[in-house]
Scaffold this motif. Structure first.
Motif, PDB file in Angstrom:
ATOM      1  N   ASN A  42      43.722  32.451  37.734  1.00  0.00           N
ATOM      2  CA  ASN A  42      44.121  34.003  37.867  1.00  0.00           C
ATOM      3  C   ASN A  42      45.066  34.057  39.404  1.00  0.00           C
TER       4      ASN A  42
ATOM      5  N   LYS B  52      48.552  32.280  38.845  1.00  0.00           N
ATOM      6  CA  LYS B  52      49.482  33.374  38.095  1.00  0.00           C
ATOM      7  C   LYS B  52      50.187  34.207  39.061  1.00  0.00           C
ATOM      8  N   ASN B  53      49.340  34.648  39.937  1.00  0.00           N
ATOM      9  CA  ASN B  53      49.994  35.800  40.813  1.00  0.00           C
ATOM     10  C   ASN B  53      50.817  35.246  42.251  1.00  0.00           C
TER      11      ASN B  53
ATOM     12  N   ALA C  28      44.010  40.645  37.466  1.00  0.00           N
ATOM     13  CA  ALA C  28      45.135  40.815  36.556  1.00  0.00           C
ATOM     14  C   ALA C  28      46.245  40.065  36.421  1.00  0.00           C
ATOM     15  N   GLU C  29      46.954  40.172  35.318  1.00  0.00           N
ATOM     16  CA  GLU C  29      48.118  39.312  34.995  1.00  0.00           C
ATOM     17  C   GLU C  29      49.144  39.705  36.233  1.00  0.00           C
TER      18      GLU C  29
ATOM     19  N   ASP D 150      49.314  45.142  41.020  1.00  0.00           N
ATOM     20  CA  ASP D 150      49.948  44.400  42.162  1.00  0.00           C
ATOM     21  C   ASP D 150      49.643  44.844  43.320  1.00  0.00           C
TER      22      ASP D 150
END
Length: 616
Positions: free
Chosen positions: A27, A30-31, A59-60, A65
């Motif tokens: 996770n 991905k960020n 979260a994705e 963000d």
């Protein structure tokens, strides 16, 4: 446009690291594209210190963000505000948590003994002399007030400094402290030939919880007579909470992008003073002493002049103010600890550690009273006087960092999980732990009635205190002020003050003395008060005497009722003769009655001002 993978790879290459550390944290991986180089470096630090769980629920990319960026802003703040960074915090936490789980005794290898100190008797020649020396030294002193706490434990939702110290005038603790410092300032200057213009500095350590309200309290009351330039506020930061014995940082249950934090303890005052540059500025200005005190002891300044006199005459680097302590009483004892390897330190030992420590080192009876009826180990009241030069020298080595401890509340005897998150803490009075054996560390003991009446407990908790132990409530704290003032008038002025009656307020049985209060400028010392009283003066138990001026003299006064002396500025007023009226009456209040203001309700009484004589 560059792809996410390209951005991530580019950022990692700029940090000159490979992706091995990130592969197990999908996770976060991905960020990475939304993070700056500095934030990626912080992420790596967290992963490498065993904090990968912090990213488990992220979260994705493109979702929430702002929360992710806010998370790293908080991490950067926690990292920068802790003296050696989060890596050091986590490492220390693991070590202390392992010691706690193993039941390791922090004093293992040490043998306790009674340290060197001074035991003072109010009003004798030695006490009077020390008070005069202390007043003279006050012009070379600065004060540091630790005030990071709210009054919730008391049943009061404001800051504790705003709580009235007593009901006759309603003066809050902060006003009392500031007026006491100003009285010391004026009295010290009067001893200098030709006078002086010294301004005694006051530093207040606040927290996120108290800072804004402390500023508001000061500004809305014109700093209670101090010049704004005399007062400096230093705000302490919170530290990260710990979820388990592996020192995994706790996620805020209300926000997955936030680490839960709690206060680090009042020991932070040392690092804040050091980093602020104030200590060196004070030294350059010729100051010699720093006096540390806490936020709800209404008696403290009655003990300050003599205690400062002890520091000056004994040349103590550290002087802990103390009171006589009954064996096993729930107050820390000041002890000299000598290690098998020769190390020594004079330090506060918590009451629940002192008895087992004594038993483990050959004192089979443990913590017992001696021939005086008290423990030979005096009770620490967390008020310190430090000599500035040696203090700066020590802090230049430590940066003001104080040895920490951890106090997890375990779910069961296996000690594998906590009831709630914990954190590292530090205490102001643990400063001497790092001092060399050559440091001159001592204590000054004064009667409890003169020096110590903290306000810490709400009425319900106070009522559960075992009989004979101090309540430390707003009720007992206020009654202690009246007792001290009554005894001072008896001892210093020969006033015939009636004995108290015993009354019960919400299960708290207390002595009710005449309600006697005065502004600090009226009488700071035994000699000053004695000088202002003459003839045969008497005050009945039901009476109230409020002195608001400086140059007020009591001459053959017989008071049976309420008398308020409030002169214009510092005009000289002589008060005498018979004063008799219906007076002010104590009326009991139910602490559960929410129609009554909190600051009244927690005392369990109010004062009904039926009739009084007011002299201007």
């Amino acid at each position: 446009m560059a792809s996410v993978v390209e951005l991530t790879t580019d950022n990692l290459s700029k940090l000159d690291i490979n992706e091995d550390w990130i592969s197990s944290v999908p996770n976060l991986h991905k960020n990475l594209s939304i993070l700056s180089l500095e934030q990626i470096e912080l992420a790596r630090m967290l992963v490498e210190t065993g904090q990968s769980h912090l990213f488990q629920s992220w979260a994705e990319p493109g979702v929430e963000d702002e929360g992710k960026i806010s998370f790293f802003e908080q991490v950067a703040h926690l990292n920068n505000s802790y003296p050696r960074g989060l890596t050091s915090y986590i490492k220390t936490a693991r070590e202390l948590l392992a010691d706690s789980k193993a039941g390791k005794n922090p004093f293992d290898g040490f043998t306790p003994s009674v340290p060197t100190g001074e035991v003072l008797t109010y009003g004798d020649d030695n006490f009077i002399n020390l008070e005069e020396i202390g007043i003279r030294e006050a012009q070379n002193a600065a004060f540091a007030l630790v005030a990071g706490g709210l009054g919730e434990r008391l049943g009061y939702n404001g800051i504790k400094l705003a709580l009235p110290s007593e009901s006759t005038t309603g003066i809050c603790f902060l006003q009392n402290y500031i007026e006491s410092i100003l009285a010391l300032q004026d009295a010290s200057c009067r001893l200098v030939k030709g006078g002086c213009q010294i301004q005694i500095p006051l530093v207040i350590m606040t927290s996120d919880d108290t800072h804004a309200r402390t500023v508001e309290l000061l500004e809305s009351n014109a700093y209670f007579g101090m010049k704004p330039s005399q007062v400096k506020l230093l705000k302490q930061e919170k530290v990260a909470c710990l979820d388990d014995n592996d020192a995994r940082l706790a996620v805020d249950p209300k926000n997955k992008y936030r680490i839960q934090t709690k206060p680090h303890g009042h020991g932070d005052v040392h690092s804040l003073l050091y980093s602020s540059g104030l200590l060196n500025a004070w030294q350059d200005a010729g100051l010699r002493w720093v006096l540390f005190f806490q936020d709800t002891n209404g008696l403290l300044f009655k003990a300050i002049p003599a205690a400062l006199g002890v520091s000056a005459t004994k040349q103590y680097h550290v002087n802990s103010l103390a009171v006589p302590r009954k064996a096993k009483e729930a107050i820390g004892g000041i002890a000299k600890l000598t290690h098998a390897d020769g190390r020594t330190m004079v330090i506060n030992v918590e009451y629940n550690q002192l008895d087992p420590l004594l038993r483990a080192t050959g004192h089979h009876d443990g913590d017992v009273n001696c021939e005086t009826g008290y423990s030979p180990f005096p009770g620490n009241i967390n008020q310190l006087i430090l000599e500035l030069g040696p203090y700066i020298k020590e802090l230049s080595k430590t940066g003001g960092a104080i040895k920490e401890f951890v106090n997890p509340k375990y779910k069961d005897s296996s000690k594998t999980s906590f009831k709630s998150s914990t954190r590292l803490e530090c205490m102001m009075q643990d400063y001497p732990k790092t001092l060399p054996p050559s440091a001159r560390v001592g204590f000054t003991v004064m009667d409890t009635w003169l020096a110590y009446a903290p306000v810490k407990n709400n009425p319900e908790d106070a009522a559960k205190v075992p009989k004979g132990n101090p309540y430390h409530s707003a009720t007992s704290g206020e009654m202690a002020i009246y007792k001290a003032n009554s005894l001072i008038l008896r001892k210093a002025g020969g006033v015939q003050v009636d004995d108290p009656v015993r009354e019960v307020f919400n299960g708290q049985e207390v002595e009710v003395w005449p309600r006697i209060t005065w502004k600090p400028k009226w009488g700071l010392t035994f000699s000053e008060i004695k000088r202002k009283i003459s003839g045969n003066c008497s005050i009945s138990q039901r009476s109230t005497l409020v002195i608001k001026g400086q140059n007020i003299f009591l001459e053959d006064l017989s008071l049976d009722g309420a008398l308020v002396v409030n002169p214009v500025e510092d005009e000289e007023v002589k008060v005498g003769g018979v004063v008799q009226n219906k007076g002010w009456i104590l009326e009991k209040v139910d602490y559960k009655d929410t129609s009554v203001p909190e600051e009244v309700r927690i005392r369990c009484f109010r004062i009904n001002k039926v009739e009084q004589l007011e002299k201007k």
